[in-house]
Design a protein around this motif. Structure first.
Motif, PDB file in Angstrom:
ATOM      1  N   THR A  20      -6.791  16.599  13.660  1.00 56.43           N
ATOM      2  CA  THR A  20      -7.390  15.815  12.575  1.00 56.43           C
ATOM      3  C   THR A  20      -8.906  15.930  12.563  1.00 56.43           C
ATOM      4  OG1 THR A  20      -7.478  13.818  13.937  1.00 56.43           O
ATOM      5  CG2 THR A  20      -5.512  14.125  12.570  1.00 56.43           C
ATOM      6  N   ASP A  21      -9.458  16.513  13.622  1.00 57.90           N
ATOM      7  CA  ASP A  21     -10.913  16.658  13.686  1.00 57.90           C
ATOM      8  C   ASP A  21     -11.386  18.001  13.147  1.00 57.90           C
ATOM      9  OD1 ASP A  21      -9.751  18.084  15.738  1.00 57.90           O
ATOM     10  OD2 ASP A  21     -11.121  17.381  17.288  1.00 57.90           O
ATOM     11  N   ARG A  22     -10.529  18.693  12.412  1.00 57.32           N
ATOM     12  CA  ARG A  22     -10.870  20.009  11.870  1.00 57.32           C
ATOM     13  C   ARG A  22     -11.424  19.951  10.446  1.00 57.32           C
ATOM     14  NH1 ARG A  22      -9.371  20.847  16.792  1.00 57.32           N
ATOM     15  NH2 ARG A  22      -8.479  22.832  17.380  1.00 57.32           N
ATOM     16  N   ARG A  23     -11.211  18.818   9.765  1.00 55.62           N
ATOM     17  CA  ARG A  23     -11.725  18.645   8.398  1.00 55.62           C
ATOM     18  C   ARG A  23     -12.545  17.361   8.344  1.00 55.62           C
ATOM     19  NH1 ARG A  23      -6.117  19.057   6.537  1.00 55.62           N
ATOM     20  NH2 ARG A  23      -6.572  16.997   5.753  1.00 55.62           N
ATOM     21  N   PRO A  24     -13.617  17.355   7.564  1.00 57.96           N
ATOM     22  CA  PRO A  24     -14.504  16.180   7.555  1.00 57.96           C
ATOM     23  C   PRO A  24     -13.810  14.855   7.223  1.00 57.96           C
ATOM     24  CG  PRO A  24     -15.606  18.015   6.513  1.00 57.96           C
ATOM     25  CD  PRO A  24     -14.181  18.461   6.770  1.00 57.96           C
ATOM     26  N   LEU A  25     -12.967  14.820   6.212  1.00 53.73           N
ATOM     27  CA  LEU A  25     -12.339  13.547   5.833  1.00 53.73           C
ATOM     28  C   LEU A  25     -11.418  13.030   6.927  1.00 53.73           C
ATOM     29  CD1 LEU A  25     -11.809  11.259   3.867  1.00 53.73           C
ATOM     30  CD2 LEU A  25     -10.020  12.668   2.826  1.00 53.73           C
ATOM     31  N   THR A  26     -10.558  13.893   7.452  1.00 53.03           N
ATOM     32  CA  THR A  26      -9.628  13.423   8.487  1.00 53.03           C
ATOM     33  C   THR A  26     -10.368  13.127   9.792  1.00 53.03           C
ATOM     34  OG1 THR A  26      -9.035  15.717   9.013  1.00 53.03           O
ATOM     35  CG2 THR A  26      -7.589  14.519   7.484  1.00 53.03           C
ATOM     36  N   ALA A  27     -11.445  13.851  10.067  1.00 50.34           N
ATOM     37  CA  ALA A  27     -12.256  13.543  11.245  1.00 50.34           C
ATOM     38  C   ALA A  27     -12.886  12.158  11.080  1.00 50.34           C
ATOM     39  CB  ALA A  27     -13.334  14.601  11.453  1.00 50.34           C
ATOM     40  N   PHE A  28     -13.425  11.880   9.904  1.00 44.90           N
ATOM     41  CA  PHE A  28     -14.034  10.584   9.629  1.00 44.90           C
ATOM     42  C   PHE A  28     -13.007   9.460   9.823  1.00 44.90           C
ATOM     43  CE2 PHE A  28     -15.150   7.052   6.871  1.00 44.90           C
ATOM     44  CZ  PHE A  28     -16.477   6.821   7.208  1.00 44.90           C
ATOM     45  N   LEU A  29     -11.822   9.634   9.260  1.00 49.03           N
ATOM     46  CA  LEU A  29     -10.793   8.605   9.365  1.00 49.03           C
ATOM     47  C   LEU A  29     -10.332   8.413  10.804  1.00 49.03           C
ATOM     48  CD1 LEU A  29      -8.717   9.449   6.159  1.00 49.03           C
ATOM     49  CD2 LEU A  29     -10.338   7.560   6.493  1.00 49.03           C
ATOM     50  N   SER A  30     -10.230   9.504  11.548  1.00 48.84           N
ATOM     51  CA  SER A  30      -9.816   9.410  12.950  1.00 48.84           C
ATOM     52  C   SER A  30     -10.834   8.640  13.782  1.00 48.84           C
ATOM     53  CB  SER A  30      -9.643  10.809  13.549  1.00 48.84           C
ATOM     54  OG  SER A  30      -8.601  11.494  12.919  1.00 48.84           O
ATOM     55  N   VAL A  31     -12.096   8.975  13.614  1.00 51.17           N
ATOM     56  CA  VAL A  31     -13.143   8.302  14.379  1.00 51.17           C
ATOM     57  C   VAL A  31     -13.251   6.839  13.955  1.00 51.17           C
ATOM     58  CG1 VAL A  31     -15.602   8.278  14.939  1.00 51.17           C
ATOM     59  CG2 VAL A  31     -14.373  10.445  14.830  1.00 51.17           C
ATOM     60  N   GLN A  32     -13.094   6.561  12.679  1.00 51.89           N
ATOM     61  CA  GLN A  32     -13.130   5.176  12.216  1.00 51.89           C
ATOM     62  C   GLN A  32     -11.958   4.373  12.769  1.00 51.89           C
ATOM     63  OE1 GLN A  32     -15.188   2.926  10.349  1.00 51.89           O
ATOM     64  NE2 GLN A  32     -16.499   4.496  11.235  1.00 51.89           N
ATOM     65  N   ALA A  33     -10.785   4.993  12.903  1.00 54.69           N
ATOM     66  CA  ALA A  33      -9.638   4.299  13.499  1.00 54.69           C
ATOM     67  C   ALA A  33      -9.968   3.894  14.930  1.00 54.69           C
ATOM     68  CB  ALA A  33      -8.401   5.191  13.461  1.00 54.69           C
ATOM     69  N   GLY A  34     -10.581   4.813  15.675  1.00 55.91           N
ATOM     70  CA  GLY A  34     -10.977   4.479  17.042  1.00 55.91           C
ATOM     71  C   GLY A  34     -12.036   3.400  17.087  1.00 55.91           C
ATOM     72  N   SER A  35     -12.984   3.477  16.198  1.00 56.46           N
ATOM     73  CA  SER A  35     -14.049   2.481  16.141  1.00 56.46           C
ATOM     74  C   SER A  35     -13.487   1.101  15.800  1.00 56.46           C
ATOM     75  CB  SER A  35     -15.086   2.903  15.100  1.00 56.46           C
ATOM     76  OG  SER A  35     -16.180   2.055  15.116  1.00 56.46           O
ATOM     77  N   LEU A  36     -12.576   1.061  14.869  1.00 54.85           N
ATOM     78  CA  LEU A  36     -11.953  -0.211  14.495  1.00 54.85           C
ATOM     79  C   LEU A  36     -11.214  -0.816  15.681  1.00 54.85           C
ATOM     80  CD1 LEU A  36     -11.408  -2.262  12.281  1.00 54.85           C
ATOM     81  CD2 LEU A  36      -9.418  -0.908  11.614  1.00 54.85           C
ATOM     82  N   LEU A  37     -10.579   0.029  16.470  1.00 53.54           N
ATOM     83  CA  LEU A  37      -9.884  -0.452  17.653  1.00 53.54           C
ATOM     84  C   LEU A  37     -10.865  -1.057  18.662  1.00 53.54           C
ATOM     85  CD1 LEU A  37      -7.164  -0.714  19.024  1.00 53.54           C
ATOM     86  CD2 LEU A  37      -7.386   1.643  19.785  1.00 53.54           C
ATOM     87  N   ILE A  38     -11.995  -0.395  18.858  1.00 55.65           N
ATOM     88  CA  ILE A  38     -13.022  -0.919  19.770  1.00 55.65           C
ATOM     89  C   ILE A  38     -13.513  -2.283  19.286  1.00 55.65           C
ATOM     90  CG2 ILE A  38     -15.396  -0.615  20.604  1.00 55.65           C
ATOM     91  CD1 ILE A  38     -14.808   2.465  20.476  1.00 55.65           C
ATOM     92  N   PHE A  39     -13.851  -2.365  17.998  1.00 54.40           N
ATOM     93  CA  PHE A  39     -14.371  -3.631  17.479  1.00 54.40           C
ATOM     94  C   PHE A  39     -13.316  -4.730  17.469  1.00 54.40           C
ATOM     95  CE2 PHE A  39     -17.766  -0.946  15.517  1.00 54.40           C
ATOM     96  CZ  PHE A  39     -18.816  -1.553  16.184  1.00 54.40           C
ATOM     97  N   THR A  40     -12.063  -4.377  17.219  1.00 56.12           N
ATOM     98  CA  THR A  40     -10.991  -5.378  17.251  1.00 56.12           C
ATOM     99  C   THR A  40     -10.879  -5.988  18.640  1.00 56.12           C
ATOM    100  OG1 THR A  40      -9.776  -4.281  15.471  1.00 56.12           O
ATOM    101  CG2 THR A  40      -8.521  -5.756  16.895  1.00 56.12           C
ATOM    102  N   CYS A  41     -10.852  -5.126  19.645  1.00 60.82           N
ATOM    103  CA  CYS A  41     -10.784  -5.632  21.024  1.00 60.82           C
ATOM    104  C   CYS A  41     -12.024  -6.452  21.367  1.00 60.82           C
ATOM    105  CB  CYS A  41     -10.626  -4.471  22.008  1.00 60.82           C
ATOM    106  SG  CYS A  41      -9.025  -3.644  21.903  1.00 60.82           S
ATOM    107  N   GLY A  42     -13.180  -6.007  20.922  1.00 63.15           N
ATOM    108  CA  GLY A  42     -14.419  -6.735  21.196  1.00 63.15           C
ATOM    109  C   GLY A  42     -14.450  -8.098  20.540  1.00 63.15           C
ATOM    110  N   VAL A  43     -14.014  -8.159  19.301  1.00 65.06           N
ATOM    111  CA  VAL A  43     -13.996  -9.442  18.584  1.00 65.06           C
ATOM    112  C   VAL A  43     -13.006 -10.396  19.251  1.00 65.06           C
ATOM    113  CG1 VAL A  43     -13.309 -10.532  16.404  1.00 65.06           C
ATOM    114  CG2 VAL A  43     -14.855  -8.569  16.386  1.00 65.06           C
ATOM    115  N   ILE A  44     -11.840  -9.888  19.637  1.00 61.57           N
ATOM    116  CA  ILE A  44     -10.870 -10.732  20.344  1.00 61.57           C
ATOM    117  C   ILE A  44     -11.468 -11.215  21.664  1.00 61.57           C
ATOM    118  CG2 ILE A  44      -8.644 -10.730  21.538  1.00 61.57           C
ATOM    119  CD1 ILE A  44      -7.661  -8.825  19.275  1.00 61.57           C
ATOM    120  N   GLY A  45     -12.161 -10.319  22.360  1.00 60.35           N
ATOM    121  CA  GLY A  45     -12.809 -10.707  23.611  1.00 60.35           C
ATOM    122  C   GLY A  45     -13.837 -11.810  23.412  1.00 60.35           C
ATOM    123  N   LEU A  46     -14.613 -11.715  22.345  1.00 62.09           N
ATOM    124  CA  LEU A  46     -15.590 -12.775  22.047  1.00 62.09           C
ATOM    125  C   LEU A  46     -14.905 -14.098  21.735  1.00 62.09           C
ATOM    126  CD1 LEU A  46     -18.196 -10.825  19.890  1.00 62.09           C
ATOM    127  CD2 LEU A  46     -18.527 -11.753  22.195  1.00 62.09           C
TER     128      LEU A  46
END
Length: 93
Positions: A20-46
């Motif tokens: 999914t990291d071979r095309r700009p759109l799917t790379a963007f969506l993949s990285v955003q999915a990971g980022s959302l996961l980080i922030f979700t865990c962080g917000v729950i932690g707070l």
């Protein structure tokens, strides 16, 4: 956030194995999915450690970071496909 980083690495790694990291759109969506996961865990932690409400935790631990996160994700999404092309060029794969 630390738990989120580990989970995010697993998710983004699994998505990268599916190329999914071979095309700009799917790379963007993949990285955003990971980022959302980080922030979700962080917000729950707070919420758990600081006693914040969902809105307060999001306002302190996610919302201020959205602009920078989008810029970094866009840069990564723009650079990853080109990096893969260079790797393929030099390795012949």
């Amino acid at each position: 956030y630390l738990v989120g980083f580990v989970a995010s690495a697993a998710v983004i790694g699994a998505l990268a194995e599916r190329q999914t990291d071979r095309r700009p759109l799917t790379a963007f969506l993949s990285v955003q999915a990971g980022s959302l996961l980080i922030f979700t865990c962080g917000v729950i932690g707070l919420m758990v450690t600081q006693g914040y409400s969902l809105g307060e935790a999001a306002a302190r631990g996610w919302l201020p970071f959205i602009p920078g996160d989008l810029v970094k994700t866009a840069l990564a999404a723009g650079l990853l496909p080109g990096a893969w092309k260079l790797i393929e060029r030099f390795t012949g794969k």
